[in-house]
Every structure is written in C-alpha cells, then in structure tokens.
Scaffold this motif. Structure first.
Motif, PDB file in Angstrom:
ATOM      1  N   ARG A 274     -17.936   1.902 -26.167  1.00  0.00           N
ATOM      2  CA  ARG A 274     -17.921   3.152 -25.290  1.00  0.00           C
ATOM      3  C   ARG A 274     -18.451   2.731 -23.957  1.00  0.00           C
ATOM      4  NH1 ARG A 274     -19.274   6.055 -29.931  1.00  0.00           N
ATOM      5  NH2 ARG A 274     -21.514   5.740 -29.518  1.00  0.00           N
ATOM      6  N   PHE A 275     -19.753   2.004 -24.079  1.00  0.00           N
ATOM      7  CA  PHE A 275     -20.118   1.632 -22.538  1.00  0.00           C
ATOM      8  C   PHE A 275     -19.171   0.912 -21.707  1.00  0.00           C
ATOM      9  CE2 PHE A 275     -22.525  -1.952 -20.735  1.00  0.00           C
ATOM     10  CZ  PHE A 275     -23.116  -1.249 -19.635  1.00  0.00           C
ATOM     11  N   LYS A 276     -18.747  -0.154 -22.364  1.00  0.00           N
ATOM     12  CA  LYS A 276     -17.587  -1.186 -21.494  1.00  0.00           C
ATOM     13  C   LYS A 276     -16.598  -0.030 -21.243  1.00  0.00           C
ATOM     14  CE  LYS A 276     -14.475  -5.021 -22.448  1.00  0.00           C
ATOM     15  NZ  LYS A 276     -14.105  -5.770 -23.548  1.00  0.00           N
ATOM     16  N   GLU A 277     -16.128   0.844 -21.974  1.00  0.00           N
ATOM     17  CA  GLU A 277     -14.980   1.463 -21.200  1.00  0.00           C
ATOM     18  C   GLU A 277     -15.352   2.569 -20.454  1.00  0.00           C
ATOM     19  OE1 GLU A 277     -12.879   5.126 -23.757  1.00  0.00           O
ATOM     20  OE2 GLU A 277     -12.380   3.203 -24.755  1.00  0.00           O
ATOM     21  N   GLN A 278     -16.707   3.036 -20.402  1.00  0.00           N
ATOM     22  CA  GLN A 278     -17.224   3.830 -19.366  1.00  0.00           C
ATOM     23  C   GLN A 278     -17.400   3.108 -18.298  1.00  0.00           C
ATOM     24  OE1 GLN A 278     -20.795   5.738 -20.496  1.00  0.00           O
ATOM     25  NE2 GLN A 278     -21.120   6.992 -18.758  1.00  0.00           N
ATOM     26  N   THR A 279     -18.108   1.717 -18.386  1.00  0.00           N
ATOM     27  CA  THR A 279     -18.037   1.017 -16.964  1.00  0.00           C
ATOM     28  C   THR A 279     -16.877   0.699 -16.349  1.00  0.00           C
ATOM     29  OG1 THR A 279     -20.126   0.026 -18.414  1.00  0.00           O
ATOM     30  CG2 THR A 279     -19.162  -1.226 -16.316  1.00  0.00           C
TER      31      THR A 279
ATOM     32  N   ARG B 112     -13.970   2.502 -16.268  1.00  0.00           N
ATOM     33  CA  ARG B 112     -13.730   3.740 -15.943  1.00  0.00           C
ATOM     34  C   ARG B 112     -14.436   4.010 -14.520  1.00  0.00           C
ATOM     35  NH1 ARG B 112     -15.323   7.793 -19.374  1.00  0.00           N
ATOM     36  NH2 ARG B 112     -13.988   6.662 -21.176  1.00  0.00           N
ATOM     37  N   GLN B 113     -15.830   3.891 -14.782  1.00  0.00           N
ATOM     38  CA  GLN B 113     -16.467   4.065 -13.458  1.00  0.00           C
ATOM     39  C   GLN B 113     -16.226   3.086 -12.372  1.00  0.00           C
ATOM     40  OE1 GLN B 113     -20.492   3.787 -14.811  1.00  0.00           O
ATOM     41  NE2 GLN B 113     -20.722   6.096 -15.218  1.00  0.00           N
ATOM     42  N   ALA B 114     -15.866   1.920 -12.911  1.00  0.00           N
ATOM     43  CA  ALA B 114     -15.438   0.724 -11.597  1.00  0.00           C
ATOM     44  C   ALA B 114     -14.147   1.408 -11.105  1.00  0.00           C
ATOM     45  CB  ALA B 114     -15.389  -0.616 -12.156  1.00  0.00           C
TER      46      ALA B 114
ATOM     47  N   ASN C 123     -11.133   3.370  -6.509  1.00  0.00           N
ATOM     48  CA  ASN C 123     -10.309   4.217  -6.023  1.00  0.00           C
ATOM     49  C   ASN C 123     -11.073   4.996  -4.878  1.00  0.00           C
ATOM     50  OD1 ASN C 123      -8.404   3.698  -7.603  1.00  0.00           O
ATOM     51  ND2 ASN C 123      -8.731   5.557  -9.113  1.00  0.00           N
ATOM     52  N   ALA C 124     -12.143   5.478  -4.923  1.00  0.00           N
ATOM     53  CA  ALA C 124     -13.034   5.775  -4.019  1.00  0.00           C
ATOM     54  C   ALA C 124     -13.009   5.006  -2.746  1.00  0.00           C
ATOM     55  CB  ALA C 124     -14.257   6.338  -4.502  1.00  0.00           C
ATOM     56  N   ILE C 125     -13.363   3.951  -2.930  1.00  0.00           N
ATOM     57  CA  ILE C 125     -13.442   2.767  -1.785  1.00  0.00           C
ATOM     58  C   ILE C 125     -11.931   2.754  -1.171  1.00  0.00           C
ATOM     59  CG2 ILE C 125     -13.625   0.364  -1.384  1.00  0.00           C
ATOM     60  CD1 ILE C 125     -15.898   0.179  -3.469  1.00  0.00           C
TER      61      ILE C 125
END
Length: 138
Positions: A68-73, A75-77, A82-84
C-alpha cells in the motif's frame, strides 16, 4: 519341605514382589516423566506454531502495508509529475502569450510612432504652408 525353606521362599517372594513394585513404580515414574516431557514438548510446539503464525500474519500485514505504501508513493509521484507537467505547460503557455503580447506591443508601438511621425510631418507641412502664405501675403 521344611518351615525354614518355606519361610525363606516366602521372604524371597516378598522381596521379589517388593522389587517388582519398586520397578513398576520407577517405570511408572519414568513413564509419567516421559509423558510430562512429551506434553511440555507438545506445548512448546504449539507455542512455536502460534509464534510462527503470528510472525506469518505480521509479515503478511507488513508486506501488504508496504505494498500500500509503495502504491501510494507511486500514485503521489504520478500526481506530482502531472502537477509539474501542468505547471510546465502553463509556464510555456504564458511565455507564448507574453511573446505574442510583446510582438503585438512592438507592432502597435511602431504603428503609433509611424502615425505620430506622419502627424508631425503633416503638421510641420501645414505650418510651413501657413508660414509661406503669411510671408507671401496671401
């Protein structure tokens, strides 16, 4: 058979019976100790099984938490990327608009300078024409 022989045999039988009882008691004690050790070993095995199961569950939980942490990381990346990219596109768009505005401003300024120069020239020609008329007495 004499009484003494019978008595000796009876004593021997009593001694043998006592030895048999002692051996049976020792055997029972050894059996009881063996069963006790066996129960202890079974309890230890069950405790180890519970510990193993607990560790397996904890490992699974940690593995799923890591997933879950890896998936969340990831996703956040992705969101940050996308924001960048969106920000970069906005910056490029603003640069393009600024360049268009600058070109338009340069063109407008050139037009206004040219119009101002033409007005100045026309005004200067009118003034000269009027001066000539005044000097000729017209």
């Amino acid at each position: 058979m004499s009484d003494s022989t019978v008595k000796a045999l009876e004593e021997k039988i009593l001694i043998l019976e006592q030895q048999l009882k002692d051996e049976k008691a020792a055997s029972d004690a050894a059996l009881k100790a063996s069963k006790s050790r066996q129960y202890d070993l079974v309890e230890k095995m069950e405790a180890k099984d519970l510990e193993y199961e607990s560790l397996r569950v904890r490992l699974y939980r940690n593995t799923s938490e890591f997933a879950r942490f890896k998936e969340q990381t990831i996703r956040q990346a992705g969101l940050q990327e996308n924001a960048i990219m969106t920000h970069s596109e906005q910056v490029q768009s603003l640069k393009f608009l600024a360049e268009q505005d600058r070109e338009w401003l340069v063109a407008e300024t050139s037009k206004r300078i040219a119009a101002s120069a033409a007005l100045r020239k026309a005004s200067h020609e009118r003034v000269q024409t009027m001066q000539r008329r005044v000097s000729t007495g017209w």
